[in-house]
Design an enzyme around this catalytic site. Structure first.
Site, PDB file in Angstrom:
ATOM      1  N   HIS A 128      17.621  -5.057 -13.405  1.00 33.02           N
ATOM      2  CA  HIS A 128      18.028  -5.780 -12.197  1.00 33.02           C
ATOM      3  C   HIS A 128      19.093  -4.961 -11.470  1.00 33.02           C
ATOM      4  CE1 HIS A 128      19.640  -9.022  -9.610  1.00 33.02           C
ATOM      5  NE2 HIS A 128      18.433  -9.534  -9.743  1.00 33.02           N
ATOM      6  N   ASP A 164      17.220 -14.503 -13.957  1.00 32.89           N
ATOM      7  CA  ASP A 164      18.188 -13.423 -14.166  1.00 32.89           C
ATOM      8  C   ASP A 164      19.406 -13.916 -14.943  1.00 32.89           C
ATOM      9  OD1 ASP A 164      16.426 -12.048 -12.533  1.00 32.89           O
ATOM     10  OD2 ASP A 164      17.609 -12.412 -10.732  1.00 32.89           O
ATOM     11  N   CYS A 728      27.982  37.984  -5.927  1.00 29.75           N
ATOM     12  CA  CYS A 728      27.083  37.393  -6.922  1.00 29.75           C
ATOM     13  C   CYS A 728      26.492  38.428  -7.859  1.00 29.75           C
ATOM     14  CB  CYS A 728      25.982  36.591  -6.239  1.00 29.75           C
ATOM     15  SG  CYS A 728      25.086  37.517  -4.991  1.00 29.75           S
TER      16      CYS A 728
END
Length: 923
Positions: A128, A164, A728
């Site tokens: 839920h 619920d 890099c």
């Protein structure tokens, strides 16, 4: 019988070890969420004995059903489980036949009878999307936002006969941002984390560790389904409550109000910070004061006098427009012609008639191309109309955008009146007198061809690393800004001129952009220097220079993207032709790093644009300024609005939303490996978007004793200290043959002492500041770790005693394979040197490859056989032999292993931004 799946089950291993603490499951639910839960549970070794979902819609199976059917899992498609509140016996019997030990119900939308809920040994669990007991019932995500909750979340609970109300198994929470909508909450947290939680809950049950925590009634609430009929805006509330109401209904069912007698739905709400821009008043039924149509959208007021901003409006006929265009929205329908304009229209009708001689009469609906016109006819039409109506600026592209006679006349009249002119680009520059010039720097978000503040008004300071001073304030983009930018890019791709443009014309625009960058190269290099710390001469040659080369290289590719024909077996008596087409992907996202801000932008965006895509780009938060200057130049080059969008801001917000966004089809990223992994995961979960990653490195450089020592010292230093080590492909570890080791180190230190450290704008400077303070601190910590582990600090290792973020060029020797600095990238001016024994080629190769990274590598030797042997065995995307850092726009660049995948530069880069379509024709 309603069972529609194949009754032939796939065979699985039934070894006791594999099925230890695993369950037989029935999955009852639907949607992509249900599919992901199903797939992940199977990956964990649980056996799904049946999938119970909804019937096909319009002949298309639910994603859960499709996935299960493909796996050979029994699939049941029940339109309902009960009739008049009573279970349908044959449905219940079919369910019981599978013998499930647990029902797993992800987003189940049907009412399931209690004799099904309670049937398995372990009962049933349900997902839920709320923090139960809050927001029990449907539309829980909507109500979380409508109520202005500060936290959202979900619950996995045990089903009972209440609504619920069953015991809680587990819950997860997340913060709610003021810019969140139902979509952002779901995509960012409730979907990905909910899938994990469902799998975790099942395993807890299998292991006998699942809790059953009774729900308290304290704080419990129940709200019904939100429908269009009850989603009208109540203007007697504070602005924040109205904002919550609108975003809680965005996109479904949509909050609406009445304007000019018709219901208008409001989308894209945000609280308005700062001053309200000028605009035109608009009466809103029921509001205490009129709204204001501004260049940024529709400003609305709450009962407390505070303001909110709405970006989009949808009318009763379904048409949606930017709220800023409310008063001009009707102009696109038609314009009333004057007598003189009617005469011109008749003259143009005669021109059409002379070209389309095969058409009996030119009606308003006559289509120029469907009537047989070709490209030469377009040129003739344009030139004849310009000759007949002197002064009208008509282009070939205008004919392609208005193909019927009526649309052509409307377009022509607007041009005649000057109504079609693009709005002048308004830029609120941050201006500085620096480097003997005036630099004008845009500092706002660039969305849909305009510079504008972030919708929440937030800004941040971008810092000059030379002295730590503030250069200017930059807009801090929000999730809402991302959504607007993606929408603009999608509109530009789907409906704008870019998607329909002749590839050669697209290339011409990219050439023009490159020319403008060259005209502004000194300004761009200056901005790059003060924002990133790059030495000006290097910024001019590499950061900017290679960016220009990249644009020109890919501009040349635009009209050379080709498919191919493929021989296939012929189906007699007919014949077949199969061919392939290379097509653009659509909207692409690009996330770039801070070490080469402009060059990394060019490496990725040039290939992306040449392929015909549109883009949303996020520059690094600490270096946004050259990207925003690039945006300005793109407008001057004539790149259509929406094609390029630039969003400065945080990776956690902007980058994450780009990864999650369902309308983005490709994401290109350069940055760290951990972030790359997160991006790849988000891209997979969202919509399986294509990804290319250029990530971390620990590039080895092997220097043999038979090298050219002068060159090895010079290039070895460059391999580490180029661009302050913020590179890099920097050589993260040097392996030097023991017989020349000491001489090599001695000569390197001697050369370092000659290097001038200082202001990057000084033309004689060799070594500028590190990019930002946090990185500076990380480098100092890196060096401290090296010393603690026992490496020998030969030189440097400290911050230079002067303002700014300057790091001494540093050299470590005696580095052993197990040490931190031998394994991890510094991304700074730190040379890490290890010896290897004379002649031990295979041994040093094994050490060089003993890393999870594989971006670049290098070898120095005069022996060509040794060079080729080593280059073949180095596990890296790029191998330099007797050189280093030598990249070229025509050569593909990218890594192996955890340095990523995909290529920048060269023809290979184009393939990252194209898809292949195969077409087979029978004739």
């Amino acid at each position: 019988m309603l069972w529609t799946a194949s009754q032939v089950l796939r065979k699985f291993s039934t070894s006791s070890h594999y099925y230890q603490n695993k369950l037989k499951l029935a999955i009852i639910g639907q949607s992509l969420f249900g599919q992901e839960v199903y797939s992940n549970l199977r990956k964990q070794g649980h056996k799904v004995v049946g999938v119970f979902t909804v019937p096909d819609k319009d002949g298309k199976a639910d994603p859960l059903a499709a996935a299960a059917d493909k796996d050979g899992t029994p699939v049941f498609k029940f339109p309902r489980w009960r009739v008049k509140g009573k279970p349908i016996p044959e449905v219940v019997d079919a369910y019981k036949s599978v013998g499930a030990e647990l029902n797993v119900m992800p987003f189940c939308s049907q009412f399931i009878p209690m004799n099904v809920i309670d049937h398995p040994k372990h009962g049933s669990i349900i997902y839920h999307p709320s923090i139960l007991p809050l927001h029990r019932g449907a539309s829980a995500i909507n109500w979380t936002l409508i109520h202005g909750d500060k936290k959202a979340g979900f619950t996995v609970f045990w089903a009972d006969d209440g609504l619920d109300t069953g015991p809680i198994l587990l819950q997860r929470e997340c913060a709610v941002e003021t810019t969140d909508t139902v979509d952002t909450l779901y995509n960012r947290f409730l979907f990905p984390e909910g899938i994990k939680a469902m799998v975790e809950a099942v395993q807890l049950i299998a292991d006998g560790k699942a809790p059953r925590i009774p729900q308290t009634e304290e704080g419990a609430s129940y709200e019904g389904i939100q429908k269009k009929s009850n989603s009208r805006v109540n203007w007697g509330q504070p602005a924040e409550a109205i904002h919550n109401w609108i975003r809680g209904h965005d996109k479904v069912p949509g909050a609406w109000t009445v304007i000019d007698g018709q219901s208008v739905t409001l989308y894209g709400s945000s609280m308005l910070g700062g001053s309200v821009p000028a605009g035109q008043a608009l009466e809103i039924e029921g509001a205490s004061q009129p709204g204001l149509v501004t260049k940024n959208g529709l400003v609305l007021y709450g009962s407390d006098g505070k303001a909110l901003l709405v970006k989009n409006l949808q009318f009763e006929d379904g048409k949606m427009i930017p709220a800023s265009k409310y008063f001009s929205s009707g102009e696109s329908s038609s314009v009333e012609l004057t007598d003189d304009e009617k005469d011109m229209a008749e003259a143009i009708r005669n021109i059409w008639k002379s070209i389309l001689s095969n058409v009996a009469a030119i009606e308003d609906t006559t289509d120029f191309f469907k009537s047989g016109a070709a490209s030469m006819d377009v040129v003739r039409l344009v030139e004849e109309v310009k000759q007949e109506c002197a002064g009208v600026q008509l282009q070939n592209e205008d004919v392609y955008m208005a193909t019927t006679f009526q649309d052509f006349i409307q377009m022509f009249v607007r041009k005649l009146r000057g109504e079609d002119q693009e709005e002048e680009l308004v830029i609120d520059y941050a201006t500085k007198e620096v480097n003997n010039m005036t630099v004008n720097m845009p500092h706002q978000c660039f969305i849909d061809g305009k510079f504008e503040d972030a919708e929440n008004g937030k800004t941040y300071n971008t810092i000059n690393p030379t002295d730590g001073s503030v250069i200017c304030k930059v807009s801090y983009a929000s999730v809402g800004d991302v959504d607007r930018a993606v929408a603009a890019a999608k509109e530009a791709f789907d409906n704008g001129p870019w998607g329909r443009m002749n590839p050669r014309d697209r290339g011409s625009l990219l050439y023009k952009l490159a020319d403008l960058m060259e005209e502004h190269q000194e300004e761009l290099a200056t901005i790059e220097s003060i924002d990133s710390g790059a030495v000006y001469t290097l910024a001019l040659k590499t950061h900017v220079g290679m960016s220009i080369q990249t644009l020109r290289y890919f501009a040349g590719w635009c009209d050379k993207i080709q498919g191919k024909t493929i021989p296939i077996n012929q189906a007699r008596p007919n014949r077949n032709l199969t061919f392939t087409k290379k097509e653009p992907l659509g909207v692409c996202a690009i996330v770039i790093p801070w070490n080469y801000p402009l060059m990394m932008l060019a490496w990725k965006s040039a290939a992306c644009l040449a392929a015909g895509n549109t883009l949303v780009l996020k520059p690094a938060q600490v270096t946004p300024l050259t990207a925003l200057k690039f945006a300005e130049l793109s407008v001057k080059a004539g790149i259509p609005k929406g094609v390029i969008n630039i969003l400065p801001g945080s990776g956690g917000m902007v980058g994450q939303r780009l990864s999650d966004h369902p309308d983005i089809r490709k994401l290109g990223f350069t940055g760290s490996t951990p972030i790359g992994k997160q991006i790849m995961k988000s891209c997979a979960l969202s919509n399986l978007k294509k990804v290319s990653l250029e990530l971390g490195g620990k590039s080895p450089l092997i220097i043999f004793s038979d090298c050219d020592m002068d060159k090895a010292v010079r290039m070895g230093m460059s391999s580490v200290f180029f661009n302050k080590g913020e590179n890099c492909i920097a050589a993260g570890r040097l392996f030097v043959e023991e017989s020349i080791h000491d001489e090599f180190i001695s000569r390197v230190v001697e050369e370092i002492k000659k290097m001038k450290i200082g202001d990057p704008l000084d033309r004689s400077t060799d070594h500028g500041p590190q990019n930002h303070k946090a990185h500076m601190d990380k480098l100092l910590e890196y060096c401290e770790t090296g010393v603690k582990e026992g490496a020998t600090l030969v030189y440097g290792g400290k911050q230079v005693d002067r303002p700014g973020f300057f790091m001494e060029p540093t050299v470590f020797t005696g580095v052993e394979d197990h040490m931190f600095i031998a394994k991890e990238e510094s991304f700074g001016p730190v040379m890490v040197v290890s010896k290897f024994k004379y002649g031990d080629v295979d041994g040093v190769l094994q050490r060089a490859n003993d890393t999870e990274y594989g971006l670049a590598s290098g070898v120095f030797t005069r022996d060509i056989n040794k060079a080729m042997y080593v280059s073949e065995r180095l596990e890296a995307g790029t191998v330099f032999v007797n050189t280093y850092n030598k990249t070229d726009v025509a050569s593909p660049f990218g890594g192996f292993k955890q340095s990523g995948f995909g290529k920048d530069l060269g023809e290979d880069a184009l393939l990252e931004y194209l898809k292949t379509k195969a077409v087979t024709v029978e004739y």
